[in-house]
Scaffold this active site. Structure first.
Site, PDB file in Angstrom:
ATOM      1  N   ASP A  51     -45.358 -22.686   7.441  1.00 11.04           N
ATOM      2  CA  ASP A  51     -44.750 -23.167   8.926  1.00 11.04           C
ATOM      3  C   ASP A  51     -45.457 -22.083   9.952  1.00 11.04           C
ATOM      4  OD1 ASP A  51     -43.108 -21.012   8.342  1.00 11.04           O
ATOM      5  OD2 ASP A  51     -41.489 -22.258   8.691  1.00 11.04           O
ATOM      6  N   SER A  52     -46.152 -21.011   9.545  1.00  7.75           N
ATOM      7  CA  SER A  52     -46.684 -20.337  10.607  1.00  7.75           C
ATOM      8  C   SER A  52     -47.639 -21.094  11.437  1.00  7.75           C
ATOM      9  CB  SER A  52     -47.628 -18.855   9.724  1.00  7.75           C
ATOM     10  OG  SER A  52     -48.390 -19.497   8.830  1.00  7.75           O
ATOM     11  N   ASP A  90     -44.307 -24.728   2.538  1.00  7.31           N
ATOM     12  CA  ASP A  90     -42.939 -24.353   3.372  1.00  7.31           C
ATOM     13  C   ASP A  90     -42.215 -25.535   3.725  1.00  7.31           C
ATOM     14  OD1 ASP A  90     -42.671 -21.745   3.761  1.00  7.31           O
ATOM     15  OD2 ASP A  90     -43.884 -21.453   5.349  1.00  7.31           O
ATOM     16  N   LYS A 118     -41.485 -23.270  -0.544  1.00  4.33           N
ATOM     17  CA  LYS A 118     -40.706 -22.135  -0.066  1.00  4.33           C
ATOM     18  C   LYS A 118     -39.726 -22.275   0.871  1.00  4.33           C
ATOM     19  CE  LYS A 118     -43.350 -19.100   2.449  1.00  4.33           C
ATOM     20  NZ  LYS A 118     -42.586 -18.972   3.737  1.00  4.33           N
ATOM     21  N   GLU A 120     -36.552 -20.198   3.089  1.00  2.00           N
ATOM     22  CA  GLU A 120     -36.204 -19.075   3.511  1.00  2.00           C
ATOM     23  C   GLU A 120     -34.527 -18.802   3.717  1.00  2.00           C
ATOM     24  OE1 GLU A 120     -37.839 -18.298   7.587  1.00  2.00           O
ATOM     25  OE2 GLU A 120     -39.776 -18.858   6.893  1.00  2.00           O
ATOM     26  N   GLU A 187     -41.007 -10.452   2.911  1.00  2.00           N
ATOM     27  CA  GLU A 187     -41.711 -10.019   4.190  1.00  2.00           C
ATOM     28  C   GLU A 187     -40.862  -8.902   4.813  1.00  2.00           C
ATOM     29  OE1 GLU A 187     -42.540 -13.458   6.560  1.00  2.00           O
ATOM     30  OE2 GLU A 187     -43.172 -12.333   8.263  1.00  2.00           O
TER      31      GLU A 187
HETATM   32  O1  KIV Z   1     -45.449 -19.463   7.009  1.00  2.62           O
HETATM   33  C1  KIV Z   1     -46.083 -18.555   6.563  1.00  2.62           C
HETATM   34  O2  KIV Z   1     -47.240 -18.390   6.754  1.00  2.62           O
HETATM   35  C2  KIV Z   1     -45.327 -17.611   5.765  1.00  2.62           C
HETATM   36  C3  KIV Z   1     -46.148 -16.275   5.460  1.00  2.62           C
HETATM   37  C4  KIV Z   1     -45.876 -15.138   6.623  1.00  2.62           C
HETATM   38  C5  KIV Z   1     -45.552 -15.712   4.238  1.00  2.62           C
HETATM   39  O3  KIV Z   1     -44.483 -17.681   5.431  1.00  2.62           O
END
Ligand code: KIV
Length: 271
Positions: A51-52, A90, A118, A120, A187
């Site tokens: 989600d970056s 994500d 993933k 969080e 992280e």
């Molecule tokens: O969203 C992302 O790119 C991430 C990485 C920074 C691990 O969670």
């Protein structure tokens, strides 16, 4: 790695084997098909559709605005370019705030081609990790600095420096493994804390800004290529284009340096 129709495929078992054999593995973000193909061909084991993308693709100042539909669009692009890397997707902000929502959204990601998802958080995501894992969905639990809770954390700060926070993170990592998480991502935590957790638990641990001792490393691909809208990149970022003449060369160098324990060095690690 297993092979199917001459195609190397990285599975969860491959990653577990890496850990067992003390062999490092590599992960990079990708958001579209061509970059996914280059990354995969360069030998990166895991592609994260992170989600970056909210920051590096959409230009937001956090990951919070990213929606499920947007994540799925980018995931589908990555799946088309992938040459056998494990694809992790994500789950965006609030897409797993209840069990039902988490199940429905994880289902959508897996049906769009993800191999794992993933999420969080710490203790509070252990129920979600169990619910998904019980239904056959591999979960990576993202701990330490969790960008989706940036407003509560109060900025991009290293996590786990004070003894009580350190203890809490270790206990939560153990609880998440027990709950069924298949991987852990740390992280921005001190290198020594990441080392302790990596030794303590059996599931593969991926690090970003967590020192050299985790089982795998991850970077945002834009950071690796030295393209950023930030004036100053974070301490843990290394621009691999400085020593390469092509994107593919830079990614291969990243793979080599991670496999040889050269990256991240002390200068990219928090105390
Ligand atoms: O969203 C992302 O790119 C991430 C990485 C920074 C691990 O969670």
């Amino acid at each position: 790695m297993s092979t199917k129709s001459n195609k190397k495929i990285v599975t969860l078992s491959t990653l577990k084997k890496f850990k067992k054999n003390s062999e490092k593995f590599t992960c990079l973000t990708a958001y579209e098909s061509t970059m996914a193909s280059v990354i995969s061909t360069a030998g990166v084991d895991v592609i994260l559709v992170g989600d970056s993308l909210g920051m590096v693709i959409q230009g937001h100042d956090s990951t919070l605005p990213v929606t499920m539909d947007q994540l799925i669009y980018h995931l589908e692009c990555v799946v088309k370019g992938n040459k056998g890397s494990h694809i992790m997707a994500d789950m965006p902000f609030m897409s797993y705030s209840t069990d039902d929502l988490g199940l429905e959204n994880a289902k959508r990601l897996m049906q769009a081609g993800a191999n794992s998802v993933k999420i969080e958080g710490g203790q509070w995501i252990s129920k979600m990790a169990q619910v998904l894992s019980d239904r056959g969905i591999p979960v990576c639990a993202h701990m330490g600095l969790t960008p989706q809770t940036i407003n509560r954390i109060g900025g991009h700060r290293v996590q786990g420096r004070d003894p009580s926070q350190k203890e809490k993170i270790i206990n939560e990592a153990i609880a998440l493994e027990k709950a069924g998480a298949s991987m852990l991502l740390l992280e921005c935590v001190p290198g020594e804390l990441a080392k302790t957790i990596t030794k303590e638990i059996k599931i593969p641990v991926i690090g970003i800004g967590a020192g050299v001792h985790t089982d795998g490393q991850i970077m945002v691909v834009h950071d690796l290529l030295g393209i950023s809208c930030l004036d100053k990149p974070p301490k843990f970022v290394k621009n691999f284009m400085k020593t390469s003449t092509s994107i593919s060369g830079a990614i291969k160098r990243y793979v080599k340096e991670v496999k040889n324990n050269k990256f991240p060095s002390k200068e990219h690690t928090f105390d």
